[in-house]
Motif scaffolding. Structure first.
Motif, PDB file in Angstrom:
ATOM      1  N   UNK A   1       0.845  -1.192   0.088  1.00  0.00           N
ATOM      2  CA  UNK A   1       0.190  -0.061   0.055  1.00  0.00           C
ATOM      3  C   UNK A   1       0.652   1.204  -0.020  1.00  0.00           C
ATOM      4  N   UNK A   2       2.004   1.182   0.765  1.00  0.00           N
ATOM      5  CA  UNK A   2       2.817   2.262   0.761  1.00  0.00           C
ATOM      6  C   UNK A   2       3.750   2.539  -0.415  1.00  0.00           C
ATOM      7  N   UNK A   3       4.059   1.573  -1.077  1.00  0.00           N
ATOM      8  CA  UNK A   3       4.492   1.691  -2.296  1.00  0.00           C
ATOM      9  C   UNK A   3       3.990   2.107  -3.464  1.00  0.00           C
ATOM     10  N   UNK A   4       2.517   1.836  -3.352  1.00  0.00           N
ATOM     11  CA  UNK A   4       1.414   2.068  -4.436  1.00  0.00           C
ATOM     12  C   UNK A   4       1.184   3.374  -4.210  1.00  0.00           C
ATOM     13  N   UNK A   5       1.111   4.148  -3.025  1.00  0.00           N
ATOM     14  CA  UNK A   5       0.830   5.627  -2.816  1.00  0.00           C
ATOM     15  C   UNK A   5       2.024   6.226  -3.027  1.00  0.00           C
ATOM     16  N   UNK A   6       3.353   5.729  -3.020  1.00  0.00           N
ATOM     17  CA  UNK A   6       4.563   6.591  -3.312  1.00  0.00           C
ATOM     18  C   UNK A   6       4.276   6.761  -4.889  1.00  0.00           C
ATOM     19  N   UNK A   7       4.193   5.733  -5.477  1.00  0.00           N
ATOM     20  CA  UNK A   7       3.977   5.615  -7.064  1.00  0.00           C
ATOM     21  C   UNK A   7       3.070   6.557  -7.568  1.00  0.00           C
ATOM     22  N   UNK A   8       1.854   6.663  -6.879  1.00  0.00           N
ATOM     23  CA  UNK A   8       0.917   7.339  -7.350  1.00  0.00           C
ATOM     24  C   UNK A   8       1.223   8.694  -7.012  1.00  0.00           C
ATOM     25  N   UNK A   9       2.051   9.119  -5.935  1.00  0.00           N
ATOM     26  CA  UNK A   9       2.386  10.457  -5.721  1.00  0.00           C
ATOM     27  C   UNK A   9       3.623  10.726  -6.354  1.00  0.00           C
ATOM     28  N   UNK A  10       4.068  10.182  -7.133  1.00  0.00           N
ATOM     29  CA  UNK A  10       5.451  10.384  -7.851  1.00  0.00           C
ATOM     30  C   UNK A  10       6.714  10.248  -7.291  1.00  0.00           C
ATOM     31  N   UNK A  11       6.738   9.691  -6.360  1.00  0.00           N
ATOM     32  CA  UNK A  11       7.611   9.312  -5.537  1.00  0.00           C
ATOM     33  C   UNK A  11       8.179   7.956  -5.591  1.00  0.00           C
ATOM     34  N   UNK A  12       8.280   7.399  -6.667  1.00  0.00           N
ATOM     35  CA  UNK A  12       8.938   5.933  -6.876  1.00  0.00           C
ATOM     36  C   UNK A  12      10.065   5.883  -6.528  1.00  0.00           C
ATOM     37  N   UNK A  13      10.452   4.974  -5.830  1.00  0.00           N
ATOM     38  CA  UNK A  13      11.692   4.716  -4.827  1.00  0.00           C
ATOM     39  C   UNK A  13      12.765   4.264  -5.902  1.00  0.00           C
ATOM     40  N   UNK A  14      12.414   3.865  -7.253  1.00  0.00           N
ATOM     41  CA  UNK A  14      13.324   3.740  -8.220  1.00  0.00           C
ATOM     42  C   UNK A  14      13.704   2.039  -8.091  1.00  0.00           C
ATOM     43  N   UNK A  15      12.975   1.225  -7.636  1.00  0.00           N
ATOM     44  CA  UNK A  15      13.171  -0.168  -7.566  1.00  0.00           C
ATOM     45  C   UNK A  15      11.545  -0.812  -7.854  1.00  0.00           C
ATOM     46  N   UNK A  16      11.688  -1.943  -8.387  1.00  0.00           N
ATOM     47  CA  UNK A  16      10.545  -2.801  -8.581  1.00  0.00           C
ATOM     48  C   UNK A  16      10.041  -3.594  -7.167  1.00  0.00           C
ATOM     49  N   UNK A  17       8.834  -4.145  -7.265  1.00  0.00           N
ATOM     50  CA  UNK A  17       8.352  -4.712  -6.003  1.00  0.00           C
ATOM     51  C   UNK A  17       9.354  -5.549  -5.343  1.00  0.00           C
ATOM     52  N   UNK A  18      10.224  -6.411  -6.070  1.00  0.00           N
ATOM     53  CA  UNK A  18      11.033  -7.538  -5.416  1.00  0.00           C
ATOM     54  C   UNK A  18      12.070  -6.526  -4.698  1.00  0.00           C
ATOM     55  N   UNK A  19      12.334  -5.102  -4.911  1.00  0.00           N
ATOM     56  CA  UNK A  19      13.362  -4.455  -4.366  1.00  0.00           C
ATOM     57  C   UNK A  19      14.471  -4.369  -5.023  1.00  0.00           C
ATOM     58  N   UNK A  20      14.530  -4.475  -6.370  1.00  0.00           N
ATOM     59  CA  UNK A  20      15.740  -4.405  -7.421  1.00  0.00           C
ATOM     60  C   UNK A  20      15.434  -3.549  -7.966  1.00  0.00           C
TER      61      UNK A  20
END
Length: 190
Positions: free
Chosen positions: A171-190
């Motif tokens: 949920x936090x990762x999805x919210x970050x992506x929607x807010x344009x705060x993509x951490x720069x890795x995929x959901x597997x942490x890579x």
């Protein structure tokens, strides 16, 4: 008229920090340890040592956000079976908290029940609690236990020891992506 305890008015707080604490406690329980893994304990100690008063409030708000999110998931799961989440979750939560007298004081249990009921009815636990003044030390420990027990309840329902933690993380990762705060890795942490 919207409630002053409407979740849209509530600060999310330090959900990552609160999730780290709960995840660490869950892992310790499932590994059969009486304490936290030394490496994880060191991270928790570093987290708590770095907190100022605002950081403590943020961590409490983050734990309340976890309670809200866990209860939201539980409410949906119970509604799918025509059950009332309050009826099925609160009594067992209170009974379990009562079995933890060294960690949870009896005086904090009614507050935790109210917090969970507030979340179960769609209100912000942190805003609901805020109307009664400052947090007590006993309530802080009880809040951690409450979030932990709700996460464990979800894990038991799903048969997956990491489901509750993963649910929040996704949920936090999805919210970050929607807010344009993509951490720069995929959901597997890579």
């Amino acid at each position: 008229m919207p409630s002053p305890c409407d979740p849209r008015y509530a600060p999310a707080g330090d959900v990552d920090g609160a999730l780290m604490v709960i995840d660490s406690r869950l892992k310790a329980i499932h590994d059969g340890k009486t304490g936290t893994d030394p490496e994880e304990q060191q991270m928790l100690d570093q987290l708590t040592a770095s907190l100022d008063l605002q950081g403590v409030h943020d961590l409490l708000d983050g734990a309340c956000t976890l309670v809200f999110m866990f209860m939201k998931w539980l409410r949906r799961a119970h509604e799918d079976h025509d059950r009332d989440v309050i009826e099925y979750v609160v009594p067992s939560l209170v009974a379990t908290l009562r079995m933890m007298p060294r960690s949870v004081s009896p005086e904090a249990i009614p507050t935790m029940a109210g917090l969970v009921i507030a979340a179960g009815t769609g209100l912000s636990p942190s805003l609901w609690r805020q109307q009664y003044g400052d947090w007590t030390k006993e309530e802080m420990t009880a809040l951690e236990a409450t979030a932990l027990l709700l996460a464990e309840h979800i894990n038991r329902i799903t048969g997956d020891l990491d489901y509750a933690t993963r649910l929040i993380g996704e949920t936090l990762n999805r919210a970050d992506r929607e807010a344009g705060l993509d951490p720069g890795w995929d959901e597997d942490g890579e």
